[in-house]
Design an enzyme around this catalytic site. Structure first.
Site, mmCIF file in Angstrom:
data_model
loop_
_atom_site.group_PDB
_atom_site.id
_atom_site.type_symbol
_atom_site.label_atom_id
_atom_site.label_comp_id
_atom_site.label_asym_id
_atom_site.label_seq_id
_atom_site.Cartn_x
_atom_site.Cartn_y
_atom_site.Cartn_z
ATOM 1 N N LYS A 79 29.351 42.230 49.106
ATOM 2 C CA LYS A 79 29.913 42.618 47.809
ATOM 3 C C LYS A 79 28.895 43.449 47.042
ATOM 4 O O LYS A 79 27.689 43.145 47.084
ATOM 5 C CB LYS A 79 30.299 41.356 47.027
ATOM 6 C CG LYS A 79 31.069 41.634 45.740
ATOM 7 C CD LYS A 79 31.507 40.330 45.073
ATOM 8 C CE LYS A 79 32.294 40.569 43.806
ATOM 9 N NZ LYS A 79 32.737 39.318 43.154
ATOM 10 N N SER A 154 37.595 39.060 41.963
ATOM 11 C CA SER A 154 36.948 40.349 41.970
ATOM 12 C C SER A 154 36.400 40.762 43.346
ATOM 13 O O SER A 154 36.112 41.936 43.559
ATOM 14 C CB SER A 154 35.803 40.349 40.959
ATOM 15 O OG SER A 154 34.812 39.415 41.325
ATOM 16 N N SER A 178 36.686 34.324 42.226
ATOM 17 C CA SER A 178 36.617 35.631 42.893
ATOM 18 C C SER A 178 36.364 35.628 44.388
ATOM 19 O O SER A 178 36.483 36.682 45.014
ATOM 20 C CB SER A 178 35.571 36.489 42.218
ATOM 21 O OG SER A 178 36.112 37.019 41.050
#
Ligand code: GLN
Length: 487
Positions: A79, A154, A178
């Site tokens: 990420k 997210s 997330s």
């Protein structure tokens, strides 16, 4: 079956048996990225060259007969809020569009020392604020099961990359859901570890008391393997817990006999789609048939969780994001006539709408006239929510709930309505508020074919219990299905 379709564990066994090389695995994943990335748009940065070099290094080590970590040579996506030395780390924000960290997050040191192959940096909601990856400054990631739908957020890039075969496993971060929420929407497995079990050093902070890095994979075993690698005490993170962490993957069982599963009414009420409730309850019944004991429990403060979460997380975000001022990192406005003007213009131009909304909300709830009314109350709610979980875990081993109230929605559907977007986090935020571990596993499909996720919540540092239960479920159903056809 192509190599990119296999699990990390299978690939690891194949490498050991010399049935394929690390270079072949990496080429297979890079080939998949080449084929589907134009449609899925999971990556902000693809690290083709360094991935090839790393794979070559692993093959050389194998040829030399060196002892390797089980995850050596396995492609992993990261990420884009996890600091990677020498590799662009943008948090999907214009504010950090050019930021190249001079250091590695602790988890990256672990990934590198295991000789994993980093495929690149994955798209996300800007600074991890969002539930659909639509707040990214760069691109909108698509759900591999239906390209007109969101992958969740997210960590939408992380979940979409794993679901599409553009990575074998990935790292995400979870402040209010997330990791689990996009995993549920994309039909993969995601673990949010106990707060303090994975170092946050080098994770760009959103809400420091809630943030936690964790793994996403297509099988429970893969998630267990990555969690075993990244967990552990770190003196660089003051909230890191100094205890002995088990090797979850080596200890993994698949038996739910005698496992006590709690079902909280509050997570099956209004706002949760009937097909989601049904799928989760069917799964629970299946576990019961295989020896688990199911009992009803109550977590009455759930009703206040979303309000508390958005107050606490925004308060911390408003403080954490003060560092982005045009001086220290990334973007700086071009025209300004004073220092204050430079700060204002940089922040106005560098942050997107959702990030600004959180900074304003957080500044408001921390301001002297409103602190008692909002922030202090949310802190009190946090205690109450945590106490209710502790009480529940006196009676049960795990708690089963839906991960999200519905299947993935259409791109653009909720962007104009922040409250509707926030409501998708209803089942996940309580876990961060209480610092607990939770895993999301696929448990069926909606009528329109989108994956549904079941969340299993455990007591603090009970990741093994969660992974064992999830693994048992995976073997009962015979796996979570194939990678969807994309192009
Ligand atoms: N959707 C939640 C939010 O926008 C959770 C985000 C996260 O876990 N990073 O705050």
């Amino acid at each position: 079956m192509e190599l990119y379709e296999k699990s990390a564990f299978e690939l690891s066994e194949m490498l050991k048996a010399k049935e394929c090389s690390a270079a072949e695995i990496t080429e297979s994943v890079l080939g998949r990225i080449g084929k589907t990335e134009a449609s899925v748009e999971a990556y902000v940065t693809v690290c083709e060259e360094s991935a090839r070099e790393q794979a070559k290094k692993v093959d050389e080590m194998i040829a030399e007969g060196k002892e390797l970590h089980p995850l050596a040579g396995i492609p992993i996506g990261i990420k884009d809020n996890i600091s990677t030395k020498g590799i662009l780390t943008t948090c999907s924000s214009k504010m950090l569009y050019n930021y190249v960290p001079p250091f590695n997050a602790t988890v990256m040191n672990k990934v590198n020392s295991a000789e994993m192959v980093v495929t690149g940096k994955l798209n996300m909601d800007e600074f991890a604020m969002g539930s659909s990856t639509e707040t990214s400054y760069f691109k909108k990631t698509k759900n591999p099961h239906d390209l007109t739908r969101i992958p969740g957020g997210s960590s939408g890039g992380s979940a979409a990359a794993v679901a599409s075969g553009e990575a074998i496993v990935a790292l995400g971060s979870d402040t209010g859901g997330s990791i689990r929420q996009p995993s549920a929407y994309c039909g993969v497995v995601g673990l949010k570890p106990t707060y303090g079990s994975v170092s946050r050093f080098g994770l760009v902070a959103f809400a420091s008391s809630l943030d936690q890095i964790g793994p996403i994979g297509r099988t429970v075993k893969d998630v267990a393997m990555v969690q075993s690698l990244i967990c552990g005490h770190d003196k660089m993170d003051a909230t890191s817990k100094d205890i002995a962490y088990p090797d979850y993957a080596a200890n993994l069982k698949n038996d739910v006999k005698g496992l006590k599963i709690g079902i909280p009414d509050e997570y099956f009420g209004e706002g949760i789609d009937a097909e989601v409730k049904d799928a989760v309850m069917e799964t629970v019944k299946l576990l019961e048939k295989n020896g688990a004991e199911v009992r009803k429990i109550s977590l009455p403060s759930t009703a206040y969780a979303l309000n508390s979460y958005y107050i606490l997380s925004s308060a911390e975000a408003s403080s954490n994001l003060a560092r982005f001022d045009g001086v220290r990192y990334g973007y700086r406005t071009e025209n300004y006539d004073s220092l204050i003007d430079m700060y204002e213009k940089t922040r106005s131009e560098g942050f997107g709408d959702e990030v600004k909304r959180r900074i304003m909300l957080g500044t408001f709830v921390l301001s002297s006239g409103f602190y008692d009314a909002y922030y202090k109350k949310a802190k009190l709610m946090q205690k109450k929510i945590s106490a209710e979980f502790s009480e529940a875990f006196a009676d049960v081993d795990v708690i089963a709930t839906p991960t999200v109230p519905s299947g993935a929605f259409k791109i653009g559907e909720n962007m104009g309505d922040p409250l509707k977007m926030y409501a998708t986090d209803i089942c996940t935020v309580t876990i961060n508020i209480a610092g607990l571990p939770a895993i999301s596993v696929p448990c069926g499909k909606t009528a329109n074919g989108m994956p549904i996720g079941m969340q299993l919540i455990g007591g603090h540092f009970r990741e093994q219990t969660l992974l064992d239960a999830a693994n048992a479920y995976e073997s009962i159903v015979g796996g979570f299905g194939n990678i969807p056809k994309i192009v």
